[in-house]
Design an enzyme around this catalytic site. Sequence first.
Site, PDB file in Angstrom:
ATOM      1  N   ASP A  78     -20.499  63.524 -57.481  1.00 43.81           N
ATOM      2  CA  ASP A  78     -21.811  63.286 -58.466  1.00 43.81           C
ATOM      3  C   ASP A  78     -22.915  64.129 -59.216  1.00 43.81           C
ATOM      4  O   ASP A  78     -22.703  65.503 -58.676  1.00 43.81           O
ATOM      5  CB  ASP A  78     -22.482  61.896 -57.628  1.00 43.81           C
ATOM      6  CG  ASP A  78     -23.079  60.969 -59.401  1.00 43.81           C
ATOM      7  OD1 ASP A  78     -22.784  61.122 -60.436  1.00 43.81           O
ATOM      8  OD2 ASP A  78     -23.521  60.526 -59.014  1.00 43.81           O
ATOM      9  N   LYS A  79     -22.803  63.736 -60.225  1.00 43.72           N
ATOM     10  CA  LYS A  79     -24.084  64.341 -61.311  1.00 43.72           C
ATOM     11  C   LYS A  79     -25.446  63.921 -61.511  1.00 43.72           C
ATOM     12  O   LYS A  79     -25.195  62.527 -61.645  1.00 43.72           O
ATOM     13  CB  LYS A  79     -23.944  64.843 -62.948  1.00 43.72           C
ATOM     14  CG  LYS A  79     -24.825  65.197 -63.704  1.00 43.72           C
ATOM     15  CD  LYS A  79     -24.762  64.123 -64.505  1.00 43.72           C
ATOM     16  CE  LYS A  79     -26.187  64.593 -65.857  1.00 43.72           C
ATOM     17  NZ  LYS A  79     -26.598  63.413 -65.567  1.00 43.72           N
ATOM     18  N   HIS A  80     -26.535  63.960 -61.224  1.00 45.84           N
ATOM     19  CA  HIS A  80     -27.470  63.148 -62.342  1.00 45.84           C
ATOM     20  C   HIS A  80     -28.854  64.079 -62.977  1.00 45.84           C
ATOM     21  O   HIS A  80     -28.794  64.958 -62.646  1.00 45.84           O
ATOM     22  CB  HIS A  80     -28.288  62.855 -60.890  1.00 45.84           C
ATOM     23  CG  HIS A  80     -29.620  61.982 -61.314  1.00 45.84           C
ATOM     24  ND1 HIS A  80     -29.618  60.518 -60.762  1.00 45.84           N
ATOM     25  CD2 HIS A  80     -30.903  62.249 -60.986  1.00 45.84           C
ATOM     26  CE1 HIS A  80     -30.608  59.960 -61.892  1.00 45.84           C
ATOM     27  NE2 HIS A  80     -31.523  60.782 -61.534  1.00 45.84           N
ATOM     28  N   SER A  81     -29.001  63.298 -63.867  1.00 43.94           N
ATOM     29  CA  SER A  81     -29.990  64.004 -64.357  1.00 43.94           C
ATOM     30  C   SER A  81     -31.627  63.257 -64.492  1.00 43.94           C
ATOM     31  O   SER A  81     -31.803  62.842 -63.804  1.00 43.94           O
ATOM     32  CB  SER A  81     -29.998  64.194 -65.827  1.00 43.94           C
ATOM     33  OG  SER A  81     -30.736  64.734 -67.102  1.00 43.94           O
ATOM     34  N   THR A  92     -28.971  55.577 -68.494  1.00 44.99           N
ATOM     35  CA  THR A  92     -27.279  55.818 -68.330  1.00 44.99           C
ATOM     36  C   THR A  92     -26.480  53.949 -68.667  1.00 44.99           C
ATOM     37  O   THR A  92     -25.671  53.441 -68.938  1.00 44.99           O
ATOM     38  CB  THR A  92     -27.160  55.832 -67.628  1.00 44.99           C
ATOM     39  OG1 THR A  92     -26.947  57.936 -67.387  1.00 44.99           O
ATOM     40  CG2 THR A  92     -25.255  56.230 -67.181  1.00 44.99           C
ATOM     41  N   ARG A 142     -42.451  51.829 -60.332  1.00 45.72           N
ATOM     42  CA  ARG A 142     -42.954  52.970 -61.498  1.00 45.72           C
ATOM     43  C   ARG A 142     -42.639  53.186 -62.615  1.00 45.72           C
ATOM     44  O   ARG A 142     -44.028  53.528 -63.431  1.00 45.72           O
ATOM     45  CB  ARG A 142     -41.579  53.531 -60.838  1.00 45.72           C
ATOM     46  CG  ARG A 142     -41.655  54.316 -59.392  1.00 45.72           C
ATOM     47  CD  ARG A 142     -40.470  55.169 -58.807  1.00 45.72           C
ATOM     48  NE  ARG A 142     -40.881  56.140 -59.791  1.00 45.72           N
ATOM     49  CZ  ARG A 142     -39.804  57.220 -59.626  1.00 45.72           C
ATOM     50  NH1 ARG A 142     -37.906  56.296 -59.397  1.00 45.72           N
ATOM     51  NH2 ARG A 142     -39.744  58.288 -61.119  1.00 45.72           N
ATOM     52  N   SER A 202     -36.122  58.615 -55.447  1.00 49.03           N
ATOM     53  CA  SER A 202     -35.355  57.719 -55.861  1.00 49.03           C
ATOM     54  C   SER A 202     -33.476  58.426 -55.678  1.00 49.03           C
ATOM     55  O   SER A 202     -33.438  57.435 -55.273  1.00 49.03           O
ATOM     56  CB  SER A 202     -35.939  57.114 -56.898  1.00 49.03           C
ATOM     57  OG  SER A 202     -35.497  56.157 -57.992  1.00 49.03           O
ATOM     58  N   LYS A 258     -30.247  57.404 -53.631  1.00 55.22           N
ATOM     59  CA  LYS A 258     -29.273  56.109 -53.883  1.00 55.22           C
ATOM     60  C   LYS A 258     -27.800  57.233 -54.045  1.00 55.22           C
ATOM     61  O   LYS A 258     -26.725  56.656 -54.021  1.00 55.22           O
ATOM     62  CB  LYS A 258     -29.445  55.845 -55.753  1.00 55.22           C
ATOM     63  CG  LYS A 258     -30.666  54.792 -56.209  1.00 55.22           C
ATOM     64  CD  LYS A 258     -30.628  54.457 -57.349  1.00 55.22           C
ATOM     65  CE  LYS A 258     -30.820  55.633 -58.784  1.00 55.22           C
ATOM     66  NZ  LYS A 258     -32.082  55.408 -58.499  1.00 55.22           N
ATOM     67  N   LYS A 259     -28.136  58.409 -54.217  1.00 57.18           N
ATOM     68  CA  LYS A 259     -26.797  59.209 -54.221  1.00 57.18           C
ATOM     69  C   LYS A 259     -26.544  59.463 -53.130  1.00 57.18           C
ATOM     70  O   LYS A 259     -25.241  59.504 -52.543  1.00 57.18           O
ATOM     71  CB  LYS A 259     -27.356  60.748 -54.866  1.00 57.18           C
ATOM     72  CG  LYS A 259     -27.814  60.421 -56.220  1.00 57.18           C
ATOM     73  CD  LYS A 259     -26.557  60.519 -57.195  1.00 57.18           C
ATOM     74  CE  LYS A 259     -26.971  60.211 -58.823  1.00 57.18           C
ATOM     75  NZ  LYS A 259     -25.744  59.253 -59.564  1.00 57.18           N
TER      76      LYS A 259
END
Length: 435
Positions: free
Chosen positions: A79-82, A119, A167, A182, A186-187
């Site tokens: 996976d990827k996260h920004s 997203t 938040r 956060s 989840k990841k």
Amino acid sequence: MDARRIIAALRDGGQPSREEISWFAKGLSDGYVSDAQAAAFAMAVLLKGLGEEGRVALTRAMRDSGRVLHWDLPGPAIDKHSTGGVGDCVSLVLAPMLAACGGYVPMISGRGLGHTGGTLDKMEAIPGLSTEVGEAAFRQITTEAGCAIVAASHDIAPADRRLYAIRDVTATVESLDLITASILSKKLAAGLDALVLDVKCGSGAFMKTAGDARALAQALVSTANAAGCATEALLTDMSQPLAPSLGNALEVVEAMKVLAGQTRGRLAELSIALGAGLLVQAGLSEDTAQGAEKLEKALTSGAAAERFGRMVALMGGPVQFVENWRRFLPEANVILEVTAARAGVVTAMVGEELGLAVVELGGGRKVGSDRIDPSVGLSDMVRIGQKVEKGQVLARVHGARVETAEAAVAQVRAAITLGDSAPQPVPLVLERITG
């Protein structure tokens, strides 16, 4: 234990124990910590910090507040996260590219926070598509399409689900500790084998300076690696929107242009840079050069677009979306041009103001209950370093009503600085952080 004592200790600069943090996280998911207490906790963490041990403890506690997934797939779960920016629709491009290269991408994503788009909101601009799926459907979509971009279910990191919403409406989004916990709760709950993080810095990011962004990247990478997930981060520039459009449906348009081979630009460049390293971590490429080659082929062959279309259909969207995406996406009622008041060179943009202009148009949330208009936003944004003539279009505003669109025109014009000479170019990828 008592939530008030934990909050007071944080307020006064103390560090709660691992047990206290676990208790508080469980209280977020089970409901014995109130919204007011959760908001006070978030503000105390923002102002005083948790420290490295506390950050790791909060991340693990929020991960373990619900179900942790395990996968039995023919390939690695990646996976990827920004960390959030403006015009950033990389997930929509990269997830199907990775799937076409043999990875499986169970992407648990979020909604818009502050001035940045979410997203999930972008995906839901596609008619009929729902990101709220059960675990069985999540597994099916991931297996059949190779990627699934979904909301966290109620049993995935429920403590984060509650704190995340608080938040957004209490001005505590920017906390390094809360961002780390956060993202990773989840990841890590998604059961990943490898992860890449896009940590942005600049006027459109939460972290405005490279130093702050580097600190966040290091916190994310060290915390994730300590939890057993192979992770690296790229520090990337967000001094201007990544894609030339902001807003949910408009960003889907930008993603589809890349997947359809119609455009390249910074969106494609960053997607390949992020994916190339991730393929190496996942054992799907020998080095980043080979990884980039595979990702290029996924685009040019149409394999990535096909994966995206398969995912959209499985999530309730149009079966022929990839072939007819322009016909399906909603369009705004009003389109106004933002024109240059003088000739010159675009020297800077205040990305946060551009993002807030989209929020004011109805493309984001001021409070958690706000409904989003997927059609509104900005398109055809000029780029830093671009020469413009007086009266030339700097951007187009897409709005639901003339009044809100006119207000956005003024806000966008004020967010773009014109000068007499081009600034020194800034590379898109600033640094790679591996631990």
